[in-house]
Design an enzyme around this catalytic site. Structure first.
Site, PDB file in Angstrom:
ATOM      1  N   ASN A 164       0.805  -1.223   0.000  1.00  0.00           N
ATOM      2  CA  ASN A 164       0.000   0.000   0.000  1.00  0.00           C
ATOM      3  C   ASN A 164       0.838   1.273   0.000  1.00  0.00           C
ATOM      4  O   ASN A 164       0.366   2.327  -0.395  1.00  0.00           O
ATOM      5  CB  ASN A 164      -0.936  -0.003   1.219  1.00  0.00           C
ATOM      6  N   CYS A 337      -2.003   4.494   8.758  1.00  0.00           N
ATOM      7  CA  CYS A 337      -2.264   3.956  10.092  1.00  0.00           C
ATOM      8  C   CYS A 337      -1.138   4.277  11.056  1.00  0.00           C
ATOM      9  O   CYS A 337      -1.338   4.390  12.246  1.00  0.00           O
ATOM     10  CB  CYS A 337      -2.443   2.447  10.000  1.00  0.00           C
TER      11      CYS A 337
HETATM   12  N1  PMP Z   1      -3.586  -4.177   4.905  1.00  0.00           N
HETATM   13  C1  PMP Z   1      -3.249  -3.195   4.072  1.00  0.00           C
HETATM   14  C2  PMP Z   1      -2.354  -3.502   2.910  1.00  0.00           C
HETATM   15  C3  PMP Z   1      -3.722  -1.897   4.262  1.00  0.00           C
HETATM   16  O1  PMP Z   1      -3.364  -0.907   3.440  1.00  0.00           O
HETATM   17  C4  PMP Z   1      -4.569  -1.637   5.359  1.00  0.00           C
HETATM   18  C5  PMP Z   1      -5.069  -0.232   5.606  1.00  0.00           C
HETATM   19  N2  PMP Z   1      -5.962   0.182   4.600  1.00  0.00           N
HETATM   20  C6  PMP Z   1      -4.919  -2.713   6.195  1.00  0.00           C
HETATM   21  C7  PMP Z   1      -4.395  -3.964   5.941  1.00  0.00           C
HETATM   22  C8  PMP Z   1      -5.812  -2.521   7.392  1.00  0.00           C
HETATM   23  O2  PMP Z   1      -7.040  -1.999   7.044  1.00  0.00           O
HETATM   24  P1  PMP Z   1      -8.020  -1.437   8.169  1.00  0.00           P
HETATM   25  O3  PMP Z   1      -7.277  -0.360   8.905  1.00  0.00           O
HETATM   26  O4  PMP Z   1      -9.185  -0.925   7.386  1.00  0.00           O
HETATM   27  O5  PMP Z   1      -8.394  -2.546   9.053  1.00  0.00           O
END
Ligand code: PMP
Length: 401
Positions: A164, A337
């Site tokens: 990501n 995050c």
């Molecule tokens: N895995 C990846 C590759 C992410 O980019 C994300 C955040 N979008 C997550 C897991 C976790 O997603 P979330 O915070 O919506 O639980």
């Protein structure tokens, strides 16, 4: 019927929103489709009466759509969760604990999302041996090293489909072959890749796969874990036994129904949308790399079609983000995050950047609201931002001497 408040993609018209990896607007079609499940069809899928049954049928229809989206064997392979984080936790802890008798070794790439790395570290505290698999300077995992660190005790290997933060796509089919020669299960976090490149869990040889609703233009509050038939996994959340006992708790019907419809739309439109975004991404990269001492992070070609990520010497990502916001252009710096921590991104450190280099990053993720007309404004704003920040930066003044 209420009017859609913003542009046709749910983003305000003046705004150039380029942080789709952090949060996407809910597609208007998805909202319209799922809306009844907040109101008239508000039943609990576990209730036996007709209102409950309506909700249950909608959840099952969504399960079918998600299974089709990733070419799963059947809909029973899909476990709905409250988020991708929860699906990753279930994959790591649920698989490691259920298969403890076969071995206590687990592996994750060094660029996994923290929702994979942190549960792995917790398993390590509980007696598992956790190995972090290195990547090269473009973010591709080291396949030779993977071969070397796998043993017959390796019950779980977790490698993401695409990253990501730097957009690099991993060679999942090759990884699957290597993992299954010695180890047991392969888990793939496909949150960043799903909806952008085709995913076929059977062809790719994937045992467990994580998806997120919001990363498909669905509502927040739903995620899913694909569990291949025959793969043994145990619950980490105990209660009423929903989702085949693997994820107790009343289902978030609105978000689950929205996620299914979002996946159906993504499957239908992905090819065309990715081809539309590719030249926009490439033009942006070309324009932004004209800035002195700017570099692309991640793989130059094996990267997601909507993803462009950079680093600029002598300046800080947080300042870039806030300056770009003054132009009403929203970008990201590192992982949404963990960017609050001001720690350099573990992904950028893993591809070999020094601390000071890893601090100056900017991540752009294009979406349905992005057009070729945005390129000029975004590259001009980036250039002005970088020049302005460099004038203020003591590091840059040293460099100019
Ligand atoms: N895995 C990846 C590759 C992410 O980019 C994300 C955040 N979008 C997550 C897991 C976790 O997603 P979330 O915070 O919506 O639980």
């Amino acid at each position: 019927m209420p009017e859609q408040p913003c542009g046709s993609n749910g983003v305000q018209m003046s705004r150039i929103y380029l942080d789709n990896a952090s949060s996407m607007p809910v597609d208007f079609r998805v909202f319209e489709f799922a809306k009844p499940y907040l109101m008239a069809s508000h039943g609990n899928p576990s209730s036996l009466h007709s209102v409950g049954l309506e909700a249950k049928q909608a959840v099952e229809e969504s399960r079918r759509k998600i299974a089709e989206f990733i070419h799963a064997e059947n809909e029973n392979t899909i476990i709905f969760t409250g988020s991708a984080t929860e699906a990753n936790n279930l994959a790591v802890k649920g698989t490691a604990l259920r298969n403890i008798i076969q071995g206590k070794a687990i592996i994750a790439s060094a660029i996994e999302h923290m929702s994979v790395i942190n549960p792995m570290k917790e398993m390590q505290k509980n007696g598992f041996s956790f190995t972090s698999l290195s990547v090269d300077s473009t973010g591709v995992v080291d396949l030779k090293k993977l071969e070397n660190i796998l043993t017959k005790n390796t019950v779980l290997t977790s490698i993401m489909y695409a990253n990501n933060e730097i957009g690099t796509i991993e060679p999942i089919s090759e990884i699957s072959k290597i993992v299954h020669e010695k180890g047991k299960y392969l888990h793939v976090d496909a949150v960043a890749a799903a909806g952008r490149i085709p995913i076929d869990v059977q062809k790719d040889g994937i045992d467990l796969l994580t998806l997120s609703s919001n990363d498909l233009y669905g509502p927040q509050g739903a995620g899913a874990l694909y569990v291949k038939p025959g793969v043994k996994i145990q619950s980490v959340l105990l209660g009423g036994g929903q989702e085949r006992g693997l994820r107790s708790g009343t289902e978030n019907v609105f978000s689950i129904v929205g996620m299914g419809e979002a996946a159906r739309i993504a499957q239908q439109e992905m090819k065309q949308e990715s081809s539309r975004l590719l030249p926009i991404r490439d033009k942006l990269i070309k324009e932004i790399l004209k800035i002195d001492q700017s570099y692309l992070t991640g793989h130059p070609s094996q990267r997601l079609p909507h993803h462009a990520s950079f680093r600029f010497s002598y300046i800080e990502g947080e300042s870039i983000l806030l300056n770009m916001d003054m132009y009403d252009i929203q970008v990201s710096t590192g992982s949404a995050c963990s960017s609050k921590t001001l720690e350099p991104s573990h992904v950028l450190l893993a591809i070999g950047l020094k601390h000071e280099e890893a601090h100056g990053s900017m991540v752009i993720t294009l979406g349905r609201s992005t057009s070729m007309n945005d390129v000029e404004l975004v590259s001009k704003a980036t250039n002005e931002t970088v020049q302005r920040l460099r004038k203020l930066s003591p590091m840059s003044q040293e460099w100019r001497k």
